[in-house]
Design a protein around this motif. Sequence first.
Motif, PDB file in Angstrom:
ATOM      1  N   LYS A 222      40.160  41.273  32.860  1.00  0.00           N
ATOM      2  CA  LYS A 222      39.152  42.200  33.367  1.00  0.00           C
ATOM      3  C   LYS A 222      38.198  41.513  34.340  1.00  0.00           C
ATOM      4  O   LYS A 222      37.393  42.195  34.985  1.00  0.00           O
ATOM      5  CB  LYS A 222      38.355  42.786  32.199  1.00  0.00           C
ATOM      6  CG  LYS A 222      39.220  43.535  31.189  1.00  0.00           C
ATOM      7  CD  LYS A 222      38.385  44.012  30.010  1.00  0.00           C
ATOM      8  CE  LYS A 222      39.219  44.811  29.017  1.00  0.00           C
ATOM      9  NZ  LYS A 222      40.294  44.020  28.417  1.00  0.00           N
ATOM     10  N   ASP A 223      38.287  40.195  34.447  1.00  0.00           N
ATOM     11  CA  ASP A 223      37.353  39.461  35.298  1.00  0.00           C
ATOM     12  C   ASP A 223      37.981  38.980  36.600  1.00  0.00           C
ATOM     13  O   ASP A 223      37.374  38.212  37.329  1.00  0.00           O
ATOM     14  CB  ASP A 223      36.767  38.275  34.535  1.00  0.00           C
ATOM     15  CG  ASP A 223      37.847  37.340  34.014  1.00  0.00           C
ATOM     16  OD1 ASP A 223      39.033  37.730  34.017  1.00  0.00           O
ATOM     17  OD2 ASP A 223      37.508  36.217  33.605  1.00  0.00           O
ATOM     18  N   TRP A 224      39.205  39.403  36.900  1.00  0.00           N
ATOM     19  CA  TRP A 224      39.809  39.059  38.181  1.00  0.00           C
ATOM     20  C   TRP A 224      40.779  40.151  38.618  1.00  0.00           C
ATOM     21  O   TRP A 224      41.247  40.952  37.801  1.00  0.00           O
ATOM     22  CB  TRP A 224      40.494  37.690  38.150  1.00  0.00           C
ATOM     23  CG  TRP A 224      41.524  37.477  37.077  1.00  0.00           C
ATOM     24  CD1 TRP A 224      41.315  36.975  35.831  1.00  0.00           C
ATOM     25  CD2 TRP A 224      42.932  37.755  37.157  1.00  0.00           C
ATOM     26  NE1 TRP A 224      42.489  36.908  35.124  1.00  0.00           N
ATOM     27  CE2 TRP A 224      43.502  37.366  35.918  1.00  0.00           C
ATOM     28  CE3 TRP A 224      43.762  38.267  38.149  1.00  0.00           C
ATOM     29  CZ2 TRP A 224      44.869  37.505  35.650  1.00  0.00           C
ATOM     30  CZ3 TRP A 224      45.119  38.395  37.891  1.00  0.00           C
ATOM     31  CH2 TRP A 224      45.658  38.022  36.654  1.00  0.00           C
ATOM     32  N   ASP A 252      38.090  36.613  42.141  1.00  0.00           N
ATOM     33  CA  ASP A 252      37.195  36.666  40.998  1.00  0.00           C
ATOM     34  C   ASP A 252      36.305  37.900  41.088  1.00  0.00           C
ATOM     35  O   ASP A 252      36.494  38.773  41.950  1.00  0.00           O
ATOM     36  CB  ASP A 252      36.373  35.382  40.899  1.00  0.00           C
ATOM     37  CG  ASP A 252      35.513  35.141  42.142  1.00  0.00           C
ATOM     38  OD1 ASP A 252      35.312  36.089  42.933  1.00  0.00           O
ATOM     39  OD2 ASP A 252      35.039  33.992  42.328  1.00  0.00           O
ATOM     40  N   ARG A 253      35.312  37.981  40.205  1.00  0.00           N
ATOM     41  CA  ARG A 253      34.435  39.157  40.170  1.00  0.00           C
ATOM     42  C   ARG A 253      33.686  39.364  41.477  1.00  0.00           C
ATOM     43  O   ARG A 253      33.373  40.490  41.864  1.00  0.00           O
ATOM     44  CB  ARG A 253      33.433  39.033  39.025  1.00  0.00           C
ATOM     45  CG  ARG A 253      34.032  39.166  37.638  1.00  0.00           C
ATOM     46  CD  ARG A 253      32.944  39.078  36.583  1.00  0.00           C
ATOM     47  NE  ARG A 253      33.464  39.163  35.233  1.00  0.00           N
ATOM     48  CZ  ARG A 253      33.652  40.303  34.579  1.00  0.00           C
ATOM     49  NH1 ARG A 253      33.355  41.455  35.162  1.00  0.00           N
ATOM     50  NH2 ARG A 253      34.120  40.294  33.347  1.00  0.00           N
TER      51      ARG A 253
END
Length: 459
Positions: A222-224, A252-253
Amino acid sequence: MDGLTGVRRYFRKDLVPLLADLRLAIVLLLAIAVFSVSGTVIEQGQSLSYYQTNYPEEPALFGFLSWKVLLTLGLDHVYRTWWFLSLLILFGASLTACTFTRQITALRWFSRTWNFYSKPRQFEKMALSTELSQGSLDQLTPLLEQRRYRIFRRDDSLYAHKGLVGRIGPIVVHASMLLILLGAMWGAMTGFFAQEMVPSGQTFQIRNIFDAGPWAAAQIPKDWSVHVNRFWIDYTPEGRIEQFYSDLSVLDRQGEEVKRKTIWVNQPLRYGRVTLYQADWAVAAVRVRINNSPTFQLPMAELEAQGGRLWGTWVPTKPDLSAGVSLVARDLQGTLLVYGQTGELISTVRAGMATEVNGVNLIVEDLIGSTGLQIKADPGIPLVYTGFGLLMVGVMMSYVSHSQVWALQVGERLYVGGRTNRAQVSFEREFVGILDRLTDDTDESLKLTPREDVPAVVD
């Protein structure tokens, strides 16, 4: 306390021997193999409509295997069913019981054999034994050292051995199989499979998950995200597809690139615990202009066709959408077929070229491809690979012969005996060679007694 004692007695006297039974292990292994094959033959994780189409009730495959039976038994996700995992757990319990009741027990027995023999009659129990009227422990020691035996002496007794890894090998094999089972179960419970069809130039996060374990939520990133920089296909001179490629960037975020790689079939991108494979492709859209209009992009849908894959879209040629043409593409090489409203072929056009249709100039600027990615996360793979590595090491260790030699000096007489767990003939030759050297090539006092009633120990 009596009840607890009874449970312990049942566990130790009845349950553990049953689990350690070789016949049970063979039956469990065959069952695991059969159901693993079924999970390979039957497509896993497909939609309900897929199974209804390919496994109809009338006529049912083999007379009984319909989509209802398949879904009821969980054959659409074999490796995550309770009964398959139960087989793995039971087989693991069988391996564990066998390891502790047989392999480790045998190793403990071996440690007890380090006790030096102090009575001549103890040599009668060995597979090979002899009584010599000449020779001594001091003469025997260097002969054994030349053959890489490790030697221990105490007073008038001697013990020597080599190939200890041959005793440890079966334990390593069992431990490796337990690691493989643990990795398989962990992967089945926490892994997931996903498929994404992404046009060139777009960014996506993994959403289209079609098969996942009950504990897989923590593995879904969920973070990339992933950006498809470019997708392209290489063709042979005959026009057939040679290979297709995707240039991918992991973001990335904050949208910063943290990894970039061009993937193709059998050359995936790995990031964290997730692996992205090049699996498919499609024609996503076409960019066109009408006369001097701005460029607009139209999505293309896959058409039902026999003999190959086709994609098509409809292009309006009048502002009120009262007229238009259909564009059909077979691949990304750039040639499109132009069909009129009544279905007749009126023209062909390549990307970067123009054609006149319905009184207007139709310019095809570009075809945009989509990359088909298969995405997989299996946290159990490191355990499985480690287990397979240990399995190979353990098998090689098991082939090493563990040979043991005992000797006892009683006055002028020397008692020598030995045994091995495999390669009995080679050990007998080595044993006779040592005794020949010990007696200085004289056979008069040598009385080697192979005992047929005492079998060699074979694992």
